[in-house]
Design an enzyme around this catalytic site. Structure first.
Site, PDB file in Angstrom:
ATOM      1  N   ASP A  64       0.825  -1.209   0.000  1.00  0.00           N
ATOM      2  CA  ASP A  64       0.000   0.000   0.000  1.00  0.00           C
ATOM      3  C   ASP A  64       0.858   1.257   0.000  1.00  0.00           C
ATOM      4  OD1 ASP A  64      -2.452  -1.458   0.253  1.00  0.00           O
ATOM      5  OD2 ASP A  64      -1.877  -1.851   2.337  1.00  0.00           O
ATOM      6  N   HIS A  65       2.121   1.082   0.276  1.00  0.00           N
ATOM      7  CA  HIS A  65       3.018   2.243   0.424  1.00  0.00           C
ATOM      8  C   HIS A  65       4.222   2.045  -0.480  1.00  0.00           C
ATOM      9  CE1 HIS A  65       5.881   5.069   2.270  1.00  0.00           C
ATOM     10  NE2 HIS A  65       4.850   5.656   2.812  1.00  0.00           N
TER      11      HIS A  65
END
Lengths: 175, 128
Positions: free
Chosen positions: A33-34
């Site tokens: 997600d990052h």
């Protein structure tokens, strides 16, 4: 997921400095997600790893008599990324150590590449302090299980990290 | 022995680093908590930095005494610091402007004793 943001100590000089390793892996959920398609270690978790390195250095200096709390990050600068496959080395130096708390400076590197530098201030809290129950436990740099990191075996030998320089100076203020 | 102006300059640099404030905010009368936004943990950071900057040792509680407002010793009554409490403040904080506070010793104003000027006077006394 367990709240370990370093994998192993590779050097530990009591009351002075410590170096730890954090291997960044694509198996870590948050990297997906990052960011999607561009996985990089979040800076906040790098700070956590630097604080665990420096916090254990400070805690060990006082024989783990105090709960060490990450209190303040007066300065942090990020120079580059750490990506899956990178091996971060956190090099912490103990700047201050006294009854109320302490401070460290930490450099994060991957090989010769500078990734981040930080100054971190810790506060000490005794378990009988009236404020103890009001503190979110997540702010504790370590509970005792984090000390497992000190006993993680060195590659090949299986021996735990050696803490050098422990002598009569333990617990005294850092000059 | 540096002048008070020289001490103020170094204290200003310390507070700019510790609190992230601008140079011109750090005046002798500025209060650390009210004007400069310091929180309790900042006091430890400030002590670390002052010790390095001036090459002195500041024992715990000397610059920033703890538990100033402890009510159990009869130092506070009706939301105000009592005469005994003011005497205790004069004893614990000779570097603070207790006389100005004594004119209206409301407990909630007690943190106003922590000013930039208080730090400068403390350091000047230490360096003598």
């Amino acid at each position: 997921m367990r709240w370990y943001w370093i994998d192993r100590f590779i050097e530990f000089e009591s009351g002075k400095r410590a170096r730890s390793v954090k291997n960044v892996s694509l198996a870590e959920e948050h990297l997906h997600d990052h960011f999607p398609g561009f996985p990089v270690m979040p800076g906040s978790l790098m700070i956590e790893g630097m604080a665990q390195t420096g916090g254990i250095l400070l805690g060990e200096h006082f024989g783990f008599r105090y709960n060490v709390i990450l209190a303040k990050v007066p300065k942090v600068v990020f120079h580059s990324w750490a990506c899956p496959g990178d091996q971060l080395i956190y090099s912490a130096e103990l700047l201050d150590a006294r009854e109320e708390g302490g401070s460290v400076s930490v450099e994060a590197t991957v090989g010769d590449r500078a990734v981040a530098t930080a100054e971190i201030v810790f506060a000490h809290l005794k378990t009988d302090d009236p404020q103890f129950s009001r503190i979110d436990q997540k702010n504790f740099v370590f509970r005792m299980n984090l000390l497992d990191i000190l006993t993680v075996g060195k590659a090949g030998s299986g021996a735990p990290a050696e803490v050098s320089g422990v002598d009569g100076r333990r617990g005294e203020a850092v000059e | 022995m540096p002048s008070e102006e020289e001490i103020l300059d170094k204290v200003r640099g310390t507070l700019v680093d510790a609190l992230g404030v601008d140079d011109d905010e750090v005046t002798p009368t500025a209060t650390l908590i009210g004007d400069l936004g310091a929180e309790s943990i900042d006091f430890l950071d400030i002590v670390f930095r002052l010790e390095k900057s001036f090459d002195i040792k500041i024992p715990r509680g000397e610059l920033f005494p703890e538990n100033l407002a402890s009510a159990d010793a009869g130092f506070v009554a009706g939301g105000k610091v009592t005469a005994e409490g003011l005497e205790e403040l004069r004893r614990k904080m000779p570097h603070a402007d207790v006389e100005s506070f004594a004119k209206d010793p409301v407990l909630s104003r007690i943190s106003d004793l922590f000013t930039v000027g208080m730090i400068v006077r403390f350091i000047a006394a230490r360096l003598k």
